[in-house]
Write a protein that holds these residues in place. Sequence first.
Motif, mmCIF file in Angstrom:
data_model
loop_
_atom_site.group_PDB
_atom_site.id
_atom_site.type_symbol
_atom_site.label_atom_id
_atom_site.label_comp_id
_atom_site.label_asym_id
_atom_site.label_seq_id
_atom_site.Cartn_x
_atom_site.Cartn_y
_atom_site.Cartn_z
ATOM 1 N N PRO A 1 -10.179 5.411 -15.258
ATOM 2 C CA PRO A 1 -9.498 5.413 -13.960
ATOM 3 C C PRO A 1 -8.919 4.027 -13.647
ATOM 4 C CG PRO A 1 -11.870 5.358 -13.637
ATOM 5 C CD PRO A 1 -11.645 5.512 -15.109
ATOM 6 N N VAL A 2 -7.674 3.978 -13.217
ATOM 7 C CA VAL A 2 -7.000 2.718 -12.908
ATOM 8 C C VAL A 2 -6.217 2.879 -11.611
ATOM 9 C CG1 VAL A 2 -6.815 2.016 -15.325
ATOM 10 C CG2 VAL A 2 -4.963 3.332 -14.266
ATOM 11 N N GLY A 3 -5.758 1.737 -11.102
ATOM 12 C CA GLY A 3 -4.896 1.727 -9.924
ATOM 13 C C GLY A 3 -3.572 1.056 -10.247
ATOM 14 N N ILE A 4 -2.484 1.665 -9.825
ATOM 15 C CA ILE A 4 -1.149 1.098 -10.022
ATOM 16 C C ILE A 4 -0.770 0.374 -8.730
ATOM 17 C CG2 ILE A 4 1.264 1.579 -10.539
ATOM 18 C CD1 ILE A 4 0.360 4.054 -12.033
ATOM 19 N N VAL A 5 -0.650 -0.948 -8.835
ATOM 20 C CA VAL A 5 -0.432 -1.802 -7.668
ATOM 21 C C VAL A 5 1.034 -2.224 -7.624
ATOM 22 C CG1 VAL A 5 -1.103 -3.942 -6.520
ATOM 23 C CG2 VAL A 5 -2.805 -2.618 -7.788
ATOM 24 N N GLN A 6 1.649 -2.076 -6.467
ATOM 25 C CA GLN A 6 3.029 -2.497 -6.254
ATOM 26 C C GLN A 6 3.048 -3.898 -5.651
ATOM 27 O OE1 GLN A 6 4.720 0.579 -3.783
ATOM 28 N NE2 GLN A 6 5.333 1.798 -5.550
ATOM 29 N N LEU A 7 3.842 -4.771 -6.265
ATOM 30 C CA LEU A 7 3.966 -6.158 -5.823
ATOM 31 C C LEU A 7 5.406 -6.451 -5.447
ATOM 32 C CD1 LEU A 7 1.964 -7.864 -8.710
ATOM 33 C CD2 LEU A 7 1.074 -7.197 -6.485
ATOM 34 N N LEU B 1 -4.248 -2.208 -12.614
ATOM 35 C CA LEU B 1 -5.455 -2.991 -12.404
ATOM 36 C C LEU B 1 -6.652 -2.070 -12.255
ATOM 37 C CD1 LEU B 1 -4.217 -5.623 -9.778
ATOM 38 C CD2 LEU B 1 -4.579 -6.009 -12.211
ATOM 39 N N CYS B 2 -7.824 -2.654 -12.413
ATOM 40 C CA CYS B 2 -9.068 -1.941 -12.148
ATOM 41 C C CYS B 2 -9.391 -2.096 -10.667
ATOM 42 C CB CYS B 2 -10.190 -2.490 -13.033
ATOM 43 S SG CYS B 2 -11.815 -1.796 -12.668
ATOM 44 N N VAL B 3 -9.137 -1.058 -9.883
ATOM 45 C CA VAL B 3 -9.392 -1.069 -8.441
ATOM 46 C C VAL B 3 -10.207 0.177 -8.102
ATOM 47 C CG1 VAL B 3 -8.365 -1.419 -6.157
ATOM 48 C CG2 VAL B 3 -7.111 -2.124 -8.191
ATOM 49 N N PRO B 4 -11.500 0.149 -8.332
ATOM 50 C CA PRO B 4 -12.308 1.349 -8.066
ATOM 51 C C PRO B 4 -12.398 1.635 -6.574
ATOM 52 C CG PRO B 4 -13.724 -0.504 -8.614
ATOM 53 C CD PRO B 4 -12.318 -0.970 -8.857
ATOM 54 N N SER C 1 0.846 -1.184 0.000
ATOM 55 C CA SER C 1 0.000 0.000 0.000
ATOM 56 C C SER C 1 0.894 1.251 0.000
ATOM 57 C CB SER C 1 -0.891 -0.006 1.248
ATOM 58 O OG SER C 1 -0.093 0.034 2.426
ATOM 59 N N PRO C 2 0.359 2.394 -0.445
ATOM 60 C CA PRO C 2 -0.999 2.549 -0.963
ATOM 61 C C PRO C 2 -1.038 2.277 -2.466
ATOM 62 C CG PRO C 2 0.058 4.667 -0.823
ATOM 63 C CD PRO C 2 1.077 3.669 -0.320
ATOM 64 N N ILE C 3 -2.252 2.137 -3.003
ATOM 65 C CA ILE C 3 -2.441 1.997 -4.439
ATOM 66 C C ILE C 3 -2.464 3.387 -5.067
ATOM 67 C CG2 ILE C 3 -4.054 1.263 -6.228
ATOM 68 C CD1 ILE C 3 -4.885 -1.024 -4.475
ATOM 69 N N ARG C 4 -1.613 3.603 -6.047
ATOM 70 C CA ARG C 4 -1.575 4.891 -6.740
ATOM 71 C C ARG C 4 -2.671 4.916 -7.799
ATOM 72 N NH1 ARG C 4 2.653 5.891 -9.755
ATOM 73 N NH2 ARG C 4 3.581 3.812 -9.767
ATOM 74 N N ARG C 5 -3.522 5.917 -7.705
ATOM 75 C CA ARG C 5 -4.646 6.025 -8.636
ATOM 76 C C ARG C 5 -4.365 7.103 -9.665
ATOM 77 N NH1 ARG C 5 -8.664 2.922 -6.533
ATOM 78 N NH2 ARG C 5 -8.483 2.447 -4.289
ATOM 79 N N THR C 6 -4.687 6.790 -10.899
ATOM 80 C CA THR C 6 -4.469 7.730 -11.987
ATOM 81 C C THR C 6 -5.493 7.456 -13.082
ATOM 82 O OG1 THR C 6 -2.837 8.608 -13.539
ATOM 83 C CG2 THR C 6 -2.814 6.239 -13.159
ATOM 84 N N THR C 7 -5.409 8.214 -14.147
ATOM 85 C CA THR C 7 -6.319 8.060 -15.283
ATOM 86 C C THR C 7 -5.487 7.906 -16.546
ATOM 87 O OG1 THR C 7 -8.023 9.410 -14.212
ATOM 88 C CG2 THR C 7 -8.214 9.097 -16.585
ATOM 89 N N ILE C 8 -5.792 6.870 -17.327
ATOM 90 C CA ILE C 8 -5.094 6.638 -18.588
ATOM 91 C C ILE C 8 -6.096 6.722 -19.724
ATOM 92 C CG2 ILE C 8 -3.346 5.187 -17.492
ATOM 93 C CD1 ILE C 8 -4.801 2.749 -18.582
ATOM 94 N N LEU C 9 -5.593 6.946 -20.928
ATOM 95 C CA LEU C 9 -6.436 7.009 -22.113
ATOM 96 C C LEU C 9 -6.451 5.648 -22.793
ATOM 97 C CD1 LEU C 9 -5.440 10.488 -23.629
ATOM 98 C CD2 LEU C 9 -7.498 9.904 -22.321
ATOM 99 N N HIS C 10 -7.638 5.116 -23.001
ATOM 100 C CA HIS C 10 -7.812 3.853 -23.715
ATOM 101 C C HIS C 10 -8.756 4.099 -24.880
ATOM 102 C CE1 HIS C 10 -8.084 -0.418 -24.475
ATOM 103 N NE2 HIS C 10 -9.411 -0.366 -24.391
#
Length: 215
Positions: free
Chosen positions: A86-92, A124-127, A71-80
């Motif tokens: 809106p998407v979430g960038i997850v660190q593993l 990932l899609c993490v609303p 954590s935390p999940i970084r939230r941003t918006t990308i163009l598709h």
Amino acid sequence: MRSQLREAYIRVPKLYDWVLTTSYARTPVTVPPKYRSLVHEAIKAGKRISVQCVTQNEPCSPATVACQVHSPIRRTTILHKGNPVPVGIVQLSFQTPLSLLFFADCDLLFDFMYPLELEDEIVLCVPEPLDQENVVCQIAAFECTAQTGYLFDDKIMLHVFVCQELLVEAKSVLEIMAQACKPRPNFLTAPPRLLPLHCTPFSPPPACPRLQVQT
């Protein structure tokens, strides 16, 4: 005819995203100082050095590879396709203890443990309000090979491949139309409890023998 269907509610896990992805990394590993003389002597003798990389329990067993979502999940918006999404960038991170076995012409020279840890990021899609607790990471496959090209610098290069399955899920309540359990009355009386037949008391414990005291 009047419908027998009524509103009913069920609680089930809902999948917001489901991804099968891979991670690859090249990790240099330094040979511990106490083993370097063995390697140098084997090389001077013209022997071929090879290294086998295995997990702690079984070779290439994914059961010993731990996957952790940070954590935390970084939230941003990308163009598709021109549309903002809106998407979430997850660190593993992946952790596993590796056994590195060094061979000289197929004869085992030595082995030592190396704690491997890799990091990666995935979109990932993490609303909202979902967070890292809703991301499930499972290891599907793990592979590790060693390259000894850097051995003269007392180093080897590990090539690590991880295949992970990621699920974003949360509990969701669904409203459905269902029929109640009928026919039966609203109240059912329980039958009377019957004592078991041939009910006999337990045998009494034997009496303690009296001690005879001689005078």
